[in-house]
Design a protein around this motif. Structure first.
Motif, PDB file in Angstrom:
ATOM      1  N   LEU A 183      -4.062  15.679   3.067  1.00  8.85           N
ATOM      2  CA  LEU A 183      -4.997  16.755   3.425  1.00  8.85           C
ATOM      3  C   LEU A 183      -5.167  16.901   4.935  1.00  8.85           C
ATOM      4  O   LEU A 183      -5.472  17.978   5.433  1.00  8.85           O
ATOM      5  N   THR A 194      -1.589  15.516  -4.780  1.00 10.69           N
ATOM      6  CA  THR A 194      -2.667  16.176  -4.023  1.00 10.69           C
ATOM      7  C   THR A 194      -2.718  17.662  -4.378  1.00 10.69           C
ATOM      8  O   THR A 194      -3.794  18.231  -4.566  1.00 10.69           O
ATOM      9  N   GLY A 230       0.830  -1.196   0.000  1.00 12.97           N
ATOM     10  CA  GLY A 230       0.000   0.000   0.000  1.00 12.97           C
ATOM     11  C   GLY A 230       0.860   1.238   0.000  1.00 12.97           C
ATOM     12  O   GLY A 230       2.039   1.181   0.306  1.00 12.97           O
ATOM     13  N   THR A 231       0.253   2.334  -0.341  1.00  8.56           N
ATOM     14  CA  THR A 231       0.989   3.597  -0.383  1.00  8.56           C
ATOM     15  C   THR A 231       0.335   4.546   0.623  1.00  8.56           C
ATOM     16  O   THR A 231       0.431   4.330   1.814  1.00  8.56           O
ATOM     17  N   ALA A 232      -0.300   5.605   0.147  1.00  5.38           N
ATOM     18  CA  ALA A 232      -1.027   6.521   1.033  1.00  5.38           C
ATOM     19  C   ALA A 232      -2.114   7.176   0.183  1.00  5.38           C
ATOM     20  O   ALA A 232      -2.049   7.152  -1.042  1.00  5.38           O
ATOM     21  N   ALA A 233      -3.105   7.745   0.866  1.00  2.00           N
ATOM     22  CA  ALA A 233      -4.239   8.360   0.168  1.00  2.00           C
ATOM     23  C   ALA A 233      -4.137   9.876   0.252  1.00  2.00           C
ATOM     24  O   ALA A 233      -3.391  10.415   1.064  1.00  2.00           O
ATOM     25  N   HIS A 234      -4.909  10.547  -0.590  1.00  3.88           N
ATOM     26  CA  HIS A 234      -4.933  12.004  -0.535  1.00  3.88           C
ATOM     27  C   HIS A 234      -5.369  12.514   0.829  1.00  3.88           C
ATOM     28  O   HIS A 234      -4.905  13.553   1.294  1.00  3.88           O
ATOM     29  N   ALA A 235      -6.263  11.758   1.479  1.00  4.94           N
ATOM     30  CA  ALA A 235      -6.753  12.201   2.787  1.00  4.94           C
ATOM     31  C   ALA A 235      -5.601  12.371   3.774  1.00  4.94           C
ATOM     32  O   ALA A 235      -5.634  13.251   4.637  1.00  4.94           O
ATOM     33  N   PHE A 236      -4.578  11.525   3.644  1.00  2.00           N
ATOM     34  CA  PHE A 236      -3.445  11.617   4.569  1.00  2.00           C
ATOM     35  C   PHE A 236      -2.715  12.949   4.397  1.00  2.00           C
ATOM     36  O   PHE A 236      -2.311  13.584   5.375  1.00  2.00           O
TER      37      PHE A 236
END
Lengths: 427, 427
Positions: free
Chosen positions: B203, B229, B195-201
């Motif tokens: 933001l 992002t 896994g990587t990371a999401a935009h929410a992280f």
């Protein structure tokens, strides 16, 4: 709890949690919303389904020793994160559109409020459930609209994952299907189950007559006999000879269904079996159902096209953070700026506005200010401080769906590709 | 057994059983075969997946008090049938193609032999598993072919039913995907997770820099940073400044991926981050992957298109009775005559024939006679007298798939719609 749902989750939700625990941002308040940027397939409306399943699986979302051991062994996250997960209980609030209601682009059909840590963990599971169940219900609703008063049996279990099948039967029932072939959906959700017979049953016996005799002896003359294993007219003759005018129904599963139904109807009537119903199956979708509207058909069985969303197997719903607490402790709206993926920041409050004839006219999505006059609020609290408070019987969702569809503008029921039936406005 | 799989079954399987118990035909020997009449979507080959799951769920196919009570309460079947179900254990034989192998129209990928009663009950569950898993593996195989040596992460969990997601991750791994985002697939099947990371992280934090710092601090510089992002060039600059040349990878999730990858590669190289990989995601399918072949991309993440079978969400597999015992106690081939749905009677024995260069040339399906010279038998016994004997590690299926693809004629790898890559012949 029989099984934890906690690992039905993407790896990165946990690694983001680890990083946010490290930075301290994990404990900031955050608001996530579930919405669709568009309605895929040129659909006129979407149907909310799966909300009840989200509530069920939220209660089973626990990291027990079994889950923690796996995460430790594979070094997915570090010890402080494992400690956090061991104690994890969602303690925030969830709001949602009611099941059976409809939605349009940008409708916030679910809102999750809590700390970033507790809300981000629910992303994958929430989206899995809603993307599947809303896609199925949205397709099912088009089929029930096309079928009018004729009942549809859901029989697609064999064409989709064995547990998707159960959820699909539930979603189809919300959207107006009469029954399902899936026994697990009957057991877990109380969906009525139904069934006829397969060609194998006829082929197993030495003659079609012997098969029909066996079925009638076991299930009564009200049963549904499958009449297209060999020659249809011969099968109809044998069926009425054995069951008499009480024969419940016959099923046609191949060929030109409209022509076959017409011929079978005439033959049944000529034999005095005026009340014997004709059920048709064989790769039906909403278009095929609509095309059979003038044929003497009494019911439909729908399989593949229902469980695959009739061309739209997933609902394009996303789970996006729309507000977060700053380091200064203030809530502020957020939205990323990625190309071609619009997001609107801020916690939404959606209302539906109706015209003077009582038909839905506008999906009004506000981020502040008072409720619009005459606007019907669409979000209902489902979870309060971590406790599920928004359960309702499946029948309530099914009734709501029928009422909601009756209140949509006529063009919402067109089957062709188009735009959302009512406009989404922001205020 | 944590949960019985017995009710993942269509209602009519049980009512047919009741009728067949009444007529006595239930105890006749029967042979059912699973095959596809065609390869939907103009695919050149299908990929066998799900066989191992069928074996697992067969062992949990038991009617316990809980299931029997439901069936009794809803009057699905009568008491003699309930008594039969209470004692039900599949005691027959199952043969199948090995997971990871390919199949073509009419290939009998699974053969179930037993009494009619015991074999018919397995129809729904067997088809649910194989129709889903084969559809996903068939799509996945096209993607791994298109990706060549570049790894693909499966990340579609949120776009499909929460348990389909687990099976999809398993099927994709068989067909050559490198890893999955789905933790349950990691736990149950040992598929590597990533896994990587999401935009929410991003933001969530006050600045992108703060987010990157947090992620690097928690996960090390080898992590994958999400760089779209806000502004990509700024994100790349910040990422390399913080992680240095050891930065593992960056992920681009929006925009024109080929152009963006080119610009990011140049920027990374200019900053000395020659070994930092570029991972792209955003609605990729096999066509988009193929179109990125010349771009400086090091890996792909595929979500929606994988879990929905890239346009073919179900494999069109059917479970048909092909032979049965007559009232005289003799086995005879059977096939119905329904319009447009060809079936061939008789228990099949399939072989694959190869040309002198070692490439597959013909799928030869026999119903009698000796094995053809040089023909490789494709069926392997999986269940003997009710006992599962055919389990194998998932890695064996994955290796078999890679070998099998290498042995297909070149045209099998064309992505456009077409016909089966090798001919099916009957003898």
């Amino acid at each position: 709890m029989t099984m934890s749902t906690a690992l039905l989750t993407d790896h990165y939700e946990l690694t983001m949690l680890q990083a946010a625990l490290r930075s301290g941002a994990a404990h900031r308040r955050a608001v996530f919303e579930v919405f669709a940027r568009h309605l895929p397939g040129g659909r006129r409306y979407g149907v909310v389904a799966g909300t009840g399943r989200v509530l069920d699986e939220l209660e089973d979302f626990r990291f027990r020793d079994e889950e923690l051991s796996y995460l430790r062994e594979k070094q997915v996250v570090d010890e402080p994160t494992l400690a956090f997960l061991a104690d994890y209980r969602f303690s925030g609030d969830v709001y949602g559109y009611r099941e059976g209601d409809v939605y349009f682009p940008a409708s916030p059909i679910m809102v999750v409020e809590g700390t970033f840590a507790e809300a981000v963990l629910l992303e994958t599971l929430t989206l899995s459930i809603l993307n599947h169940d809303c896609a199925i219900a949205s397709a099912a609703s088009r089929m029930t609209n096309a079928a009018g008063n004729r009942p549809i049996i859901e029989m697609g279990s064999r064409r989709t994952h064995e547990w998707s099948a159960v959820a699909a039967a539930r979603a189809a029932y919300i959207a107006g299907f009469a029954s399902t072939s899936n026994l697990m959906a009957g057991k877990i959700y109380g969906v009525p189950t139904a069934g006829t017979a397969a060609h194998a049953f006829t082929l197993l016996h030495d003659t079609e007559r012997a098969a029909f005799e066996a079925q009638i002896a076991a299930l009564g003359p009200e049963t549904t006999l499958l009449i297209d294993t060999y020659e249809v007219p011969e099968a109809v003759r044998t069926a009425v000879e054995l069951a008499g005018a009480k024969l419940g129904a016959v099923r046609i599963d191949s060929g030109d269904l409209a022509a076959a139904a017409q011929e079978v109807r005439e033959q049944l009537d000529a034999l005095g079996a005026f009340n014997t119903r004709i059920v048709v199956t064989s790769d039906l979708d909403e278009y095929a159902i609509a095309a059979l509207a003038a044929a003497p058909v009494d019911g439909y069985g729908v399989g593949t096209s229902l469980v695959t969303g009739s061309g739209v197997p997933t609902a394009a719903l996303v789970y996006k953070m729309v507000a977060r607490e700053t380091s200064a402790g203030v809530m502020e709206p957020v939205a990323k700026r990625s190309v071609g993926k619009p997001s609107r920041g801020g916690r939404k409050e959606p209302y539906r506005l109706f015209d003077e004839s009582g038909h839905a006219e506008t999906e009004l999505i506000t981020t502040s200010g008072p409720a619009p006059e005459g606007g019907v609020p669409l979000l209902h609290q489902l979870v309060r401080d971590g406790e599920v408070i928004g359960r309702e019987p499946l029948g309530a969702a099914r009734e709501r769906h029928a009422r909601t569809i009756a209140g949509l503008p006529q063009e919402a029921l067109h089957l062709g590709r188009g735009y959302a039936a009512i406009a989404t406005e922001f205020a």
